[in-house]
Design a protein around this motif. Structure first.
Motif, PDB file in Angstrom:
ATOM      1  N   TYR A 119      35.761  27.785  32.900  1.00  0.00           N
ATOM      2  CA  TYR A 119      34.637  28.387  33.608  1.00  0.00           C
ATOM      3  C   TYR A 119      33.848  29.272  32.644  1.00  0.00           C
ATOM      4  CZ  TYR A 119      32.247  31.536  36.874  1.00  0.00           C
ATOM      5  OH  TYR A 119      31.312  32.266  37.548  1.00  0.00           O
TER       6      TYR A 119
ATOM      7  N   ILE B  82      26.097  27.464  37.428  1.00  0.00           N
ATOM      8  CA  ILE B  82      27.555  27.297  37.419  1.00  0.00           C
ATOM      9  C   ILE B  82      27.970  25.870  37.792  1.00  0.00           C
ATOM     10  CG2 ILE B  82      29.688  28.062  38.546  1.00  0.00           C
ATOM     11  CD1 ILE B  82      28.343  30.880  38.660  1.00  0.00           C
TER      12      ILE B  82
ATOM     13  N   ALA C 144      30.078  23.194  35.554  1.00  0.00           N
ATOM     14  CA  ALA C 144      31.313  22.561  36.025  1.00  0.00           C
ATOM     15  C   ALA C 144      31.229  21.046  35.856  1.00  0.00           C
ATOM     16  CB  ALA C 144      31.573  22.918  37.489  1.00  0.00           C
TER      17      ALA C 144
ATOM     18  N   GLY D 147      31.247  32.124  42.231  1.00  0.00           N
ATOM     19  CA  GLY D 147      31.665  31.209  41.161  1.00  0.00           C
ATOM     20  C   GLY D 147      32.972  30.519  41.514  1.00  0.00           C
ATOM     21  N   GLY D 148      33.632  31.031  42.562  1.00  0.00           N
ATOM     22  CA  GLY D 148      34.886  30.456  43.028  1.00  0.00           C
ATOM     23  C   GLY D 148      34.922  30.342  44.541  1.00  0.00           C
TER      24      GLY D 148
ATOM     25  N   ASN E  47      34.444  23.247  45.058  1.00  0.00           N
ATOM     26  CA  ASN E  47      35.214  24.374  44.532  1.00  0.00           C
ATOM     27  C   ASN E  47      36.543  24.524  45.259  1.00  0.00           C
ATOM     28  OD1 ASN E  47      36.070  27.298  44.162  1.00  0.00           O
ATOM     29  ND2 ASN E  47      34.417  27.067  42.683  1.00  0.00           N
TER      30      ASN E  47
ATOM     31  N   ARG F  34      37.400  30.448  40.283  1.00  0.00           N
ATOM     32  CA  ARG F  34      36.541  30.028  39.169  1.00  0.00           C
ATOM     33  C   ARG F  34      37.319  29.078  38.263  1.00  0.00           C
ATOM     34  NH1 ARG F  34      34.582  36.234  38.302  1.00  0.00           N
ATOM     35  NH2 ARG F  34      33.077  36.242  40.017  1.00  0.00           N
ATOM     36  N   GLY F  35      36.679  27.949  37.948  1.00  0.00           N
ATOM     37  CA  GLY F  35      37.309  26.976  37.053  1.00  0.00           C
ATOM     38  C   GLY F  35      38.252  26.011  37.747  1.00  0.00           C
TER      39      GLY F  35
END
Length: 156
Positions: A25, A32, A36, A101-102, A129, A133-134
């Motif tokens: 991330y 964002i 991804a 972001g998450g 998601n 995040r990530g």
């Protein structure tokens, strides 16, 4: 990074088939969702972003391709409202229990009206998601719509 989140637990409890995908991330990415998609080597239209909004001052969630922008008038109309606006990030975090972001539509602290952009159904599987995040979950968009009780509409 834990691959078990409230989002993945909610999907497991609902009996939804999905796979978990992590990526690096970038908190400084301009967009964002596109970052991804690039990190996952996926078509940006198959990597969906989750946005928290207010429709007539009521919280709602919209899920759409990372390479698209939501049309707030179409979104309000899809939920039977007159006006929509983006929710402030701090309010979105408080309401969902996730960090910006998450934010996942799955396993949010409070269930809200959800709209899934109809173009998601052009893909057999989409990324959404996974609650941090990530972390993304890959699943059939029909299963996502069903488990979320989402309204499917054109909102871009």
């Amino acid at each position: 990074m834990s691959k078990t989140t409230r989002a993945t637990l909610a999907l497991q409890q609902a009996g939804v088939s999905f796979t978990v995908h992590s990526y690096d991330y970038d908190p400084n990415a301009e967009r964002i969702g596109l970052q991804a998609a690039e990190a996952l080597s996926a078509d940006p239209s198959s990597v969906l972003k989750t946005l928290m909004v207010l429709v007539d001052n009521k919280p709602a969630c919209v899920i759409l391709p990372s390479d698209q922008e939501v049309n707030l008038k179409k979104l309000a109309s899809a939920l039977g409202g007159k006006a929509a606006q983006m929710m402030k990030p701090a309010d979105a975090e408080r309401m969902t229990g996730y960090h910006v972001g998450g934010i996942s539509p799955f396993g949010q602290k409070k269930r809200v009206a959800t709209v899934l952009e109809q173009s998601a159904f052009e893909h057999r599987q989409v990324f959404i998601n996974g609650g941090q995040r990530g972390l993304q979950v890959k699943l059939d968009p029909r299963a996502a719509a069903e488990v979320l009780g989402a309204k499917v509409a054109g909102v871009v």
